[in-house]
Design a protein around this motif. Structure first.
Motif, short mmCIF file in Angstrom:
data_model
loop_
_atom_site.label_atom_id
_atom_site.label_comp_id
_atom_site.label_asym_id
_atom_site.label_seq_id
_atom_site.Cartn_x
_atom_site.Cartn_y
_atom_site.Cartn_z
N UNK A 162 0.34 -1.39 -0.23
CA UNK A 162 0.18 0.34 0.03
C UNK A 162 0.90 1.01 -0.03
N UNK A 163 0.09 2.66 -0.26
CA UNK A 163 1.35 3.52 -0.57
C UNK A 163 0.92 4.11 1.11
N UNK A 164 2.31 5.23 1.51
CA UNK A 164 2.36 5.33 2.38
C UNK A 164 1.17 6.50 3.22
N UNK A 165 -0.07 6.80 2.49
CA UNK A 165 -1.08 7.59 2.95
C UNK A 165 -1.98 6.48 3.62
N UNK A 166 -1.68 5.32 2.55
CA UNK A 166 -2.78 4.28 3.08
C UNK A 166 -2.85 3.87 5.22
N UNK A 167 -4.03 4.43 5.88
CA UNK A 167 -3.86 4.30 7.19
C UNK A 167 -3.83 2.33 7.46
N UNK A 168 -2.47 2.02 7.56
CA UNK A 168 -2.12 0.68 7.92
C UNK A 168 -2.11 0.60 9.50
N UNK A 169 -1.67 -0.92 10.12
CA UNK A 169 -1.12 -0.50 11.29
C UNK A 169 0.44 -0.47 10.77
N UNK A 170 0.83 -1.03 9.34
CA UNK A 170 2.49 -1.12 9.72
C UNK A 170 3.20 0.52 8.79
N UNK A 171 1.31 1.64 8.50
CA UNK A 171 1.88 3.13 7.91
C UNK A 171 1.85 3.15 9.46
N UNK A 172 0.86 3.30 10.46
CA UNK A 172 1.14 4.09 11.65
C UNK A 172 1.80 3.97 13.40
N UNK A 173 2.41 2.45 12.99
CA UNK A 173 2.68 2.19 14.39
C UNK A 173 3.98 3.40 15.04
N UNK A 174 4.65 3.43 13.34
CA UNK A 174 5.90 3.72 13.75
C UNK A 174 5.75 5.35 14.03
N UNK A 175 5.15 5.72 13.18
CA UNK A 175 4.62 7.49 13.35
C UNK A 175 3.79 7.60 14.98
N UNK A 176 2.74 6.65 15.03
CA UNK A 176 1.44 6.99 16.68
C UNK A 176 2.15 6.24 17.78
#
Lengths: 505, 169
Positions: free
Chosen positions: A169-183
């Protein structure tokens, strides 16, 4: 106050005009302002007009125990400080080192229970499959890549992810993979459940479990298991885990671990290994641990490991599931009780729970002997299981804890929650009467319609155990089509009794 | 009669009976701690409450005095046990006691009752504030408590959406 009057701070500060003091005080937090008004009459008068404003966030934790969920949420819209106060109250209520935040807490006051119900309702909103939660977050935060990492996306600091399979998925999609590193640093409570089916794809979230843990460094509470874990076949879920999946990261704040997985006795397989490795990493820091009795059948979880690995253990919750294969259940429970009887933990809270059968399942002598091992420290005991009415449960029978030892005084035991049928057993009655002289409260949860069957036991407890101040009967019943907990209390101080609705589910 | 000296944050001292003081969970603990640490069993405990000023402490003690013969409630006793109910148990005296108070004083009383663990007083004061909140809009609550919205940009909208997510099925 006369505006021309000059004000002094109580002792040392130079003379300043009220306007200047007022300006200086403007920058203080509500707690500091409270200290200011408590200092002297002059400063109290100076802040008279602003009192309601800065006291408002401070009283919210108390007010929230008296209002419904909608009103609590409404407070969040008033101001930033009100929002912060509400969120902090909800988070601290959920994240207290509570081994079972979802259960009814019998010892709490109704207002506390009320707030707990609010928190649980809110929790469920963050427990959907992450893809569902992701669509909500996408709506609230249209471009989440722009949001500062200091924003907490999770109201209670709690999330659950269930069988989300990572995908391209692209980096703008909200998934665990994208969201956990930042939040992920906002997350203090994590549940990870895997839907159990025969597809090997369903284990993928577990295989990413450890890498996800690296992104939640402030985790306090970790719960992991399988959703359909009543299934008797062991090792189905974790069997295929890759061997490099055991490199657990440091989680310095983790104090509470809940492991629901079902195990077989073959330690070489992935499932037991996964949990044993996790315990090796975190057990030293745990104060609360919940697991199934089957875990104790693993040979490497021997007495030495139990004693050396859990030096801070205060709360332990043992769950057992009685399947049709009764011999397996008996083996698990007797092994668990045997090991628990010999650990050197100083438990303050102990909970036995049996799922899958309401019939006599545990030998009262074995259970009481195990409980009695914690006689110096145990404060809170929950016997959420029915003890077996044995043939030799006779008043005249020998009364000893096994191996010829006498039962010791449970000097700190204050609260007992028990299946009310257990109070019909002579051995239990004698134990309470002779060895529990500090007991203050007895709570008797019962099923629908059984409420009145145990009044005699309640009366007996008040009459025979002189330290007991109240006995509370809990009954689930339908009120206006809602399953509701109703309680009925009898007290020592007077004979008044009353009914009360505690919560509706 | 055994007495205890309770001192407010601004230095006013109140001499009250230990029996009365022990109806506050906090004061009870303090008295017991003093007893354990003191060699002289006759010594009079002195307790300094640094977070409550004299005017508020006097009101708490006045409320305790009025309710000194009520049944002693365990710390976690609650209205569902039928005693101490904030509505059912609120007497005319309680209503008269609270009636002349400014909302700011009631809020200070909530904090004091919470700190001193006086359950009955906490319940009635919370109920009073709750009655000023229930059924009101956010703007009306802001007016009642002299609060201002300090949300920036789309923060208020974010909060509204979060709330909607939390309550909608």
């Amino acid at each position: 106050m006369n505006s021309k009057m000059e004000l002094r701070s109580p002792k040392t500060t130079p003379i300043l005009s009220p306007e200047l003091w007022s300006h200086i005080l403007r920058f203080l937090t509500p707690n500091d302002l409270l200290s200011v008004i408590n200092t002297c009459l002059e400063w109290n008068e100076l802040l008279q007009d602003r009192k309601k404003t800065f006291l408002f966030p401070l009283i919210l934790p108390s007010i929230m125990q008296h209002v419904d969920v909608n009103t609590s949420l409404k407070f969040r819209k008033i101001s930033k400080s009100a929002k912060l106060a509400v969120d902090k109250t909800l988070q601290s209520f959920y994240n207290s080192d509570d081994d079972n935040p979802y259960d009814i807490h019998y010892e709490e006051s109704s207002s506390q229970q009320h707030l707990r119900n609010v928190v649980i309702k809110l929790c469920y909103r963050y427990e959907y499959p992450f893809s569902f939660l992701g669509s909500f977050l996408a709506k609230v935060f249209p471009d989440f890549t722009e949001i500062s990492s200091s924003t907490n996306l999770f109201l209670l600091g709690h999330i659950q992810y269930t069988d989300e399979v990572p995908h391209e998925c692209d980096s703008r999609t909200i998934t665990m993979v994208n969201i956990l590193p930042k939040f992920g640093h906002h997350v203090s409570s994590l549940r990870c459940h895997v839907r159990e089916n025969r597809s090997s794809m369903s284990i993928l979230p577990f295989s990413h479990f450890v890498s996800n843990l690296r992104k939640v460094p402030n985790l306090k509470r970790l719960e992991m298991g399988t959703i359909f874990d009543f299934n008797p076949l062991p090792n189905r879920v974790l069997r295929w885990l890759p061997t490099d999946a055991y490199d657990f990261p440091p989680l310095p704040k983790l104090v509470l671990l809940v492991v629901y997985c079902v195990f077989g006795e073959r330690e070489g397989e992935s499932a037991p290994k996964f949990v044993l490795e996790m315990l090796k990493k975190y057990s030293q820091q745990l104060t609360a641990f919940t697991c199934r009795a089957s875990l104790f059948t693993l040979p490497s979880l021997n007495l030495e490991m139990l004693n050396t690995s859990f030096p801070n253990m205060k709360k332990f919750h043992l769950m057992a599931t009685r399947f049709s294969r009764d011999s397996r259940f008996q083996l698990e429970i007797s092994t668990a009780l045997n090991k628990l009887s010999n650990v050197s933990w100083r438990l303050e809270k102990l909970h036995f729970e049996v799922i899958g059968s309401s019939h006599d399942v545990l030998n009262p002598g074995d259970v009481l002997s195990t409980i009695n091992k914690f006689h110096q420290s145990l404060i809170h005991l929950n016997l959420g299981c029915q003890l077996e009415a044995t043939d030799n449960d006779d008043e005249d029978n020998e009364y000893e804890a096994g191996n010829g030892h006498s039962y010791r005084e449970m000097s700190k035991l204050k609260i007992l929650i028990t299946n009310p049928r257990n109070l019909k057993l002579n051995l239990v009655k004698r134990f309470l009467q002779e060895n529990c002289h500090s007991l203050k409260e007895i709570h008797l949860p019962s099923n629908m319609g059984e409420f009145m069957m145990f009044r005699e036991e309640g009366r007996w407890a008040l009459e025979k155990i002189r330290s007991v101040e109240k006995v509370v009967f809990w009954n689930k019943t339908y009120i206006r089509d809602k399953l509701t907990n109703v309680k009925y209390t009898i007290c020592r101080t007077d004979t008044k009794t009353s009914d009360g609705v505690v919560d509706s589910t | 009669m055994a007495l205890v000296r309770v001192i407010s944050s601004d230095g006013a001292a109140f001499l009250v009976s230990q029996r009365l003081a022990k109806r506050s969970g906090k004061l009870k603990t303090e008295i017991e701690t003093f007893r354990k640490s003191s060699d002289n069993s006759e010594a009079q405990p002195e307790i300094r409450i640094v977070t409550i000023r004299a005017e508020i402490l006097r009101l708490v003690l006045q409320w305790l005095q009025q309710h000194q013969n009520d049944p002693v409630l365990p710390a976690n006793q609650n209205e569902q046990d039928g005693r101490g109910d904030a509505e059912m148990g609120q007497s005319q005296w309680d209503r008269d006691f609270l009636a002349p108070m400014d909302l700011g004083i009631v809020m200070e009383l909530i904090l004091a009752a919470n700190h001193l663990e006086v359950k009955g007083l906490l319940d009635i004061t919370c109920k009073l504030v709750e009655s000023k909140i229930t059924g009101r809009t956010v703007d009306e609550i802001r007016t009642a408590f002299k609060l201002k919205s300090d949300f920036k940009g789309n923060e208020e909208e974010q909060t509204r959406l979060e709330n909607r997510w939390c309550v909608e099925n």
